[in-house]
Design a protein around this motif. Structure first.
Motif, PDB file in Angstrom:
ATOM      1  N   ASN A  64       0.821  -1.210   0.000  1.00  0.00           N
ATOM      2  CA  ASN A  64       0.000   0.000   0.000  1.00  0.00           C
ATOM      3  C   ASN A  64       0.853   1.257   0.000  1.00  0.00           C
ATOM      4  O   ASN A  64       0.485   2.256  -0.602  1.00  0.00           O
ATOM      5  CB  ASN A  64      -0.912   0.005   1.229  1.00  0.00           C
ATOM      6  N   TYR A  65       2.006   1.220   0.687  1.00  0.00           N
ATOM      7  CA  TYR A  65       2.749   2.481   0.776  1.00  0.00           C
ATOM      8  C   TYR A  65       3.461   2.813  -0.530  1.00  0.00           C
ATOM      9  O   TYR A  65       3.697   3.987  -0.816  1.00  0.00           O
ATOM     10  CB  TYR A  65       3.718   2.508   1.964  1.00  0.00           C
TER      11      TYR A  65
ATOM     12  N   ARG B 125       1.953   2.184  -3.376  1.00  0.00           N
ATOM     13  CA  ARG B 125       0.825   2.762  -4.102  1.00  0.00           C
ATOM     14  C   ARG B 125       0.639   4.231  -3.702  1.00  0.00           C
ATOM     15  O   ARG B 125       0.413   5.094  -4.554  1.00  0.00           O
ATOM     16  CB  ARG B 125      -0.448   1.964  -3.797  1.00  0.00           C
ATOM     17  N   THR B 126       0.777   4.510  -2.400  1.00  0.00           N
ATOM     18  CA  THR B 126       0.686   5.901  -1.953  1.00  0.00           C
ATOM     19  C   THR B 126       1.757   6.749  -2.639  1.00  0.00           C
ATOM     20  O   THR B 126       1.479   7.849  -3.113  1.00  0.00           O
ATOM     21  CB  THR B 126       0.885   5.980  -0.425  1.00  0.00           C
TER      22      THR B 126
ATOM     23  N   LYS C 250       3.211   6.258  -5.452  1.00  0.00           N
ATOM     24  CA  LYS C 250       2.862   6.466  -6.855  1.00  0.00           C
ATOM     25  C   LYS C 250       1.766   7.514  -6.977  1.00  0.00           C
ATOM     26  O   LYS C 250       1.794   8.352  -7.875  1.00  0.00           O
ATOM     27  CB  LYS C 250       2.367   5.156  -7.475  1.00  0.00           C
ATOM     28  N   ALA C 251       0.787   7.450  -6.060  1.00  0.00           N
ATOM     29  CA  ALA C 251      -0.327   8.406  -6.118  1.00  0.00           C
ATOM     30  C   ALA C 251       0.168   9.828  -5.890  1.00  0.00           C
ATOM     31  O   ALA C 251      -0.480  10.784  -6.276  1.00  0.00           O
ATOM     32  CB  ALA C 251      -1.378   8.047  -5.078  1.00  0.00           C
ATOM     33  N   LYS C 252       1.315   9.962  -5.235  1.00  0.00           N
ATOM     34  CA  LYS C 252       1.864  11.295  -5.007  1.00  0.00           C
ATOM     35  C   LYS C 252       2.570  11.833  -6.252  1.00  0.00           C
ATOM     36  O   LYS C 252       3.052  12.956  -6.254  1.00  0.00           O
ATOM     37  CB  LYS C 252       2.853  11.272  -3.834  1.00  0.00           C
ATOM     38  N   GLY C 253       2.671  11.005  -7.284  1.00  0.00           N
ATOM     39  CA  GLY C 253       3.290  11.465  -8.524  1.00  0.00           C
ATOM     40  C   GLY C 253       4.791  11.609  -8.422  1.00  0.00           C
ATOM     41  O   GLY C 253       5.384  12.462  -9.078  1.00  0.00           O
ATOM     42  N   LEU C 254       5.431  10.751  -7.614  1.00  0.00           N
ATOM     43  CA  LEU C 254       6.870  10.921  -7.407  1.00  0.00           C
ATOM     44  C   LEU C 254       7.702  10.470  -8.600  1.00  0.00           C
ATOM     45  O   LEU C 254       8.862  10.828  -8.726  1.00  0.00           O
ATOM     46  CB  LEU C 254       7.318  10.141  -6.166  1.00  0.00           C
TER      47      LEU C 254
ATOM     48  N   GLU D   7       8.738   6.980 -11.186  1.00  0.00           N
ATOM     49  CA  GLU D   7       9.177   5.610 -10.929  1.00  0.00           C
ATOM     50  C   GLU D   7      10.520   5.543 -10.200  1.00  0.00           C
ATOM     51  O   GLU D   7      10.727   4.763  -9.291  1.00  0.00           O
ATOM     52  CB  GLU D   7       9.261   4.849 -12.253  1.00  0.00           C
TER      53      GLU D   7
ATOM     54  N   ARG E 133      13.648   5.701  -3.150  1.00  0.00           N
ATOM     55  CA  ARG E 133      13.401   6.182  -1.792  1.00  0.00           C
ATOM     56  C   ARG E 133      12.399   5.316  -1.044  1.00  0.00           C
ATOM     57  O   ARG E 133      12.541   5.096   0.156  1.00  0.00           O
ATOM     58  CB  ARG E 133      12.901   7.622  -1.842  1.00  0.00           C
ATOM     59  N   HIS E 134      11.386   4.812  -1.737  1.00  0.00           N
ATOM     60  CA  HIS E 134      10.299   4.145  -1.015  1.00  0.00           C
ATOM     61  C   HIS E 134      10.401   2.631  -1.013  1.00  0.00           C
ATOM     62  O   HIS E 134       9.901   1.988  -0.109  1.00  0.00           O
ATOM     63  CB  HIS E 134       8.948   4.565  -1.592  1.00  0.00           C
ATOM     64  N   ALA E 135      11.008   2.053  -2.030  1.00  0.00           N
ATOM     65  CA  ALA E 135      10.944   0.593  -2.138  1.00  0.00           C
ATOM     66  C   ALA E 135      12.234  -0.103  -1.689  1.00  0.00           C
ATOM     67  O   ALA E 135      12.180  -1.128  -1.027  1.00  0.00           O
ATOM     68  CB  ALA E 135      10.600   0.201  -3.570  1.00  0.00           C
TER      69      ALA E 135
ATOM     70  N   LYS F  37      14.734   0.484   0.486  1.00  0.00           N
ATOM     71  CA  LYS F  37      15.071   0.315   1.902  1.00  0.00           C
ATOM     72  C   LYS F  37      14.285  -0.812   2.570  1.00  0.00           C
ATOM     73  O   LYS F  37      14.880  -1.745   3.122  1.00  0.00           O
ATOM     74  CB  LYS F  37      14.889   1.633   2.653  1.00  0.00           C
ATOM     75  N   PRO F  38      12.939  -0.770   2.529  1.00  0.00           N
ATOM     76  CA  PRO F  38      12.228  -1.882   3.150  1.00  0.00           C
ATOM     77  C   PRO F  38      12.508  -3.222   2.468  1.00  0.00           C
ATOM     78  O   PRO F  38      12.508  -4.260   3.132  1.00  0.00           O
ATOM     79  CB  PRO F  38      10.751  -1.486   3.021  1.00  0.00           C
TER      80      PRO F  38
END
Lengths: 307, 329
Positions: free
Chosen positions: A204-205, A207-208, A210-214, A216, A222-224, A226-227
């Motif tokens: 989900n995060y 998807r969030t 992506k929804a912020k228009g950051l 790819e 930054r988002h994928a 690290k976790p």
């Protein structure tokens, strides 16, 4: 944090003690001894030799003598390589073995993470299939066979690379050993990374994000990543120990001047002191590495708190 | 009032192993500037998927066709790289589960500020300052401390406030909220709805509230659209649909909602189950569960057509009075 590090360091002591004890006795279960040769030594000389290395004492006494020396930082003399202590032999080979192992480790980790990420982003497309193939080859073929194949193809037939040795210390001598060593390690890492990255990309995060228009690239970097790295990091500790121990065999195949040369010969000739010394050295390295891996969790997963 | 979003003939389908499932069919509606539109329907009615499609966030096997125009911009079929210029800036979305919708490994302020850095070109310092101001605005106490926290250090309500702040940072024209209160405590739900009302009013943002909770609709929305089996079956103002439903499914939804003013002792649920999207019934999708069906409903699908003079529309052949007590099924 500091108390955590101290407590982890303290917990290393019983682990190390048990490992040394187990090694000491298991080694003695193996038939034969350091002075058994094809032509038996005269009994008087053998008796003197055994006395010189305390081998005439009962096993338990020998054990306490060894532990006592170890606590003073003395790994004792080599029983086969004359005039050398174990520490001296290890010091001769260790820099090379560490270099080879770390070199392979860095390359395998970077390549594995990159390949796993690319495969996850292109899930079920051709880059993913290519990766699976390369991974399979790396996992199925054991390093001694892979080493021989590479030597034969690139060293003997094609003559692109030296088939072994370390005469002038050029990097060309390292290419094949590093590939042989790094391949299976990179394969495991890329599989772990692919799996966890696919999971994270479906989260989900992400998807969030992506929804912020950051875009790819930012979503991935930054988002994928690290976790997604968390399961990979937990493998790095065991993975590095695998590489360092694996390097002993690869050194032997490619006749490289690392610890491997001594270790394998020492195991064959029952050089108790040298085998134990090598095991203790690697055990220390692995225990420290595992500690570092646990500390790396804190950076990747802020939910991990050290108490 | 001008429209901020015009959707026409929107279809969403998902490729499965051998078949294709149509989640949304021929959906059309307009969203006006600053209004609140409630999209209501059971699970699987296509309400979430239609808006994920507009945001370009469908799952990999999903495909959207048709048109969703935001002013001059056609959103359906736009390449993700181009879409990123509008997502998060002009059209933002909030998701159902605040527990998993924030990145667990990044600080709150990072996740907020990056939106402003990307869309407004702010420096990081300025973006963080602005983000903290927005956290304050959505009612987060001690916003500076919370900005430095990780999501797991915040409560569910607090996290949903962070999500709202994140969506509103660029003062978007359209905010899509996909069941934003479902995962929250009832007491927090009411606060959150007040917050939505206040902020979208202040910013002139049009709000799409996707929900299955008619209580939410009554308190918040101007207009509503009822969806069933991937299609809109009735649209109109909230008052029109609440006091004078013209589609049997809308009536069913209303009479299955608890109402303290009603004398009825028992709730009156809609019989049967939502249809499988792979095997929609012939004719009107609702016909197996409908108490008012007649022969025509079984063979012909009713189109979404105007009711009376206003903006109301319904997709139903039955023209007689709809009274809950008359229902026999």
């Amino acid at each position: 944090m500091l108390t955590y590090v101290l407590r982890r360091l303290a917990s290393i002591i019983p682990v190390a003690f048990i490992a040394v004890t187990a090694c000491f006795f298991i080694l003695r279960l193996a038939p034969g001894g350091p002075f058994d040769q094809e032509r038996a030594l005269p009994p008087a000389i053998l008796r003197n030799l055994r006395a010189a290395y305390d081998l005439d004492q009962p096993l338990v006494i020998q054990y306490f003598i060894y532990i006592g020396r170890l606590l003073r930082g003395d790994l004792g003399p080599s029983m086969v390589v004359q005039d050398f202590t174990v520490s001296q032999l290890l010091a001769l080979g260790l820099p090379f073995s560490l270099m080879l192992g770390l070199f392979a480790f860095v390359i395998a980790t970077v390549a594995g993470i990159a390949a796993g990420t690319i495969a996850a982003v292109n899930q079920n497309k051709w880059p993913d299939y290519v990766l699976v193939l390369v991974v399979m080859i790396g996992l199925i073929i054991p390093n001694f066979l892979m080493g021989s194949i590479l030597q034969l193809v690139f060293g003997v037939y094609l003559r692109w690379l030296p088939a072994g040795g370390w005469q002038n210390g050029s990097m060309a001598h390292l290419v094949m050993p590093v590939i042989v060593l790094a391949w299976p390690h990179a394969a495991r890492i890329s599989r772990l990374m692919r799996g966890s990255m696919i999971e994270v990309l479906g989260s989900n995060y992400v998807r969030t994000a992506k929804a912020k228009g950051l875009g790819e690239r930012l979503v991935l970097s930054r988002h994928a990543i690290k976790p997604a790295l968390i399961p990979v990091v937990s493998y790095l500790g065991p993975g590095l120990s695998y590489l360092l121990t694996g390097s002993l065999i690869v050194e032997q195949i490619f006749s490289l001047p690392g610890i491997g040369r001594y270790f394998i010969n020492a195991a064959l000739s029952r050089d108790y002191g040298l085998v134990l010394g090598t095991v203790i050295l690697y055990m220390a390295i692995i225990l420290v590495l595992n500690l570092l891996v646990d500390l790396a969790y804190a950076w990747l997963d802020p939910k991990v708190r050290y108490r | 009032m001008t429209d901020v979003l015009n959707v026409r003939d929107l279809n969403v389908s998902f490729a499965l192993h051998e078949s294709e499932v149509h989640a949304v069919r021929e959906l059309g509606f307009d969203l006006r500037q600053g209004e609140t539109l409630a999209v209501v329907g059971e699970s699987g009615s296509g309400k979430s998927q239609s808006f994920l499609a507009i945001m370009g966030l469908l799952a990999k096997n999903g495909r959207a066709t048709g048109s969703a125009r935001m002013g001059d911009v056609e959103l359906v079929g736009m390449a993700p790289g181009k879409l990123d210029a509008y997502r998060g800036k002009d059209i933002a979305m909030i998701f159902q589960d605040p527990m998993t919708s924030l990145n667990p490994s990044l600080k709150v302020k990072t996740q907020l500020a990056e939106v402003l850095v990307k869309h407004q070109g702010y420096s990081l310092d300025k973006a963080i300052k602005e983000s903290i101001a927005m956290l304050d605005r959505v009612g987060i106490p001690a916003p500076e401390r919370r900005a430095n926290a990780y999501p797991h250090e915040l409560s569910g309500g607090m996290r949903q406030r962070v999500m709202i702040a994140m969506a509103l940072l660029c003062r978007p024209k359209i905010l899509i909220a996909d069941e934003p209160t479902t995962a929250l405590d009832v007491t927090v739900q009411a606060q959150m709805l007040d917050l939505f009302k206040e902020l979208t009013n202040d910013f002139g943002t049009a709000l799409v509230m996707i929900t299955h909770n008619l209580g939410v609709v009554a308190g918040l929305a101007d207009r509503m659209m009822v969806m069933y089996g991937g299609r809109a079956v009735e649209t109109g103002t909230v008052d029109e649909l609440f006091y004078d439903p013209r589609h049997p499914y809308t009536l069913g939804l209303l009479s299955s909602t608890p109402n303290p003013e009603s004398r009825a002792r028992r709730l009156n649920p809609i019989s049967g189950l939502p249809p499988s999207l792979e095997h929609l019934p012939e004719g009107c999708s609702f016909n197996p569960r409908c108490a008012f069906r007649f022969d025509r409903c079984l063979v012909e699908r009713p189109p979404l057509e105007p009711v009376g003079e206003g903006q109301r529309r319904k997709a139903c052949f039955y023209e007689g009075p709809l009274v809950a007590e008359e229902r026999s099924a």
